[in-house]
Scaffold this active site. Sequence first.
Site, mmCIF file in Angstrom:
data_model
loop_
_atom_site.group_PDB
_atom_site.id
_atom_site.type_symbol
_atom_site.label_atom_id
_atom_site.label_comp_id
_atom_site.label_asym_id
_atom_site.label_seq_id
_atom_site.Cartn_x
_atom_site.Cartn_y
_atom_site.Cartn_z
ATOM 1 N N HIS A 114 -2.424 -4.672 -17.197
ATOM 2 C CA HIS A 114 -1.854 -4.944 -18.517
ATOM 3 C C HIS A 114 -2.892 -5.642 -19.391
ATOM 4 O O HIS A 114 -3.670 -6.466 -18.901
ATOM 5 C CB HIS A 114 -0.607 -5.810 -18.390
ATOM 6 C CG HIS A 114 0.474 -5.164 -17.582
ATOM 7 N ND1 HIS A 114 1.321 -4.210 -18.097
ATOM 8 C CD2 HIS A 114 0.819 -5.316 -16.281
ATOM 9 C CE1 HIS A 114 2.153 -3.796 -17.139
ATOM 10 N NE2 HIS A 114 1.865 -4.455 -16.036
ATOM 11 N N ALA A 141 -4.133 -6.083 7.491
ATOM 12 C CA ALA A 141 -2.780 -6.416 7.045
ATOM 13 C C ALA A 141 -2.792 -7.289 5.792
ATOM 14 O O ALA A 141 -3.653 -8.148 5.608
ATOM 15 C CB ALA A 141 -2.032 -7.134 8.163
#
Length: 203
Positions: A114, A141
């Site tokens: 954004h 992970a």
Amino acid sequence: MTMYERMKKGLVYDPMDAEIIGDQHVYQEACFKFNQLSPTQSEEKKAYMKKYFAECGEGCYIELPFRANWGGAHLHFGNKVYANFNLTLVDDDHIYVGNHVMIGPNVTMTTANHPICPELREKEYQFNKEIVIGDNVWIGANVTILPGVHIGNNSVIGAYSLVTKDIPENVVAYGIPCKVVREISDYDHEYYCKGSKIDWENL
């Protein structure tokens, strides 16, 4: 130029445009149904990936659930890609994943961003940058990969890393932000973990 065309060109655009949302909902509905499959429905999983992903090579596997803004419509899998539980993609732009890539649980890849400009954010505008992951990469992970990042062949990204910039090939990198720690070396071809030797003759 339509908002859809602006999205495709990587320009600032309105993601709530009716044409975009209408197309996106088709993939979101399909992804919702995909996530209802049981662990044994491997053929149905393959069928979804072949139909709805931008590309999907041979021998690919995803542990469900799988979350994606566009259901994988902009996701390109090479051959032998394995993704563990809770792979989350903000796949408004293309995500390219090479061959023999391992993706750990709870990994997020986001192509959307954004503007800093408050007036544009007030209108909820965004822009997108593609992500590229090379061959034989291991992503640990809980890694987050941000828009525009490229990760080179054979590299390892350690668990919980925040990847904000490109990572070259043949390195181990981790951290917040993710940084190169060392190169992959001859040692790694001899030992697999803290002095534990690889018994090549038995493999």
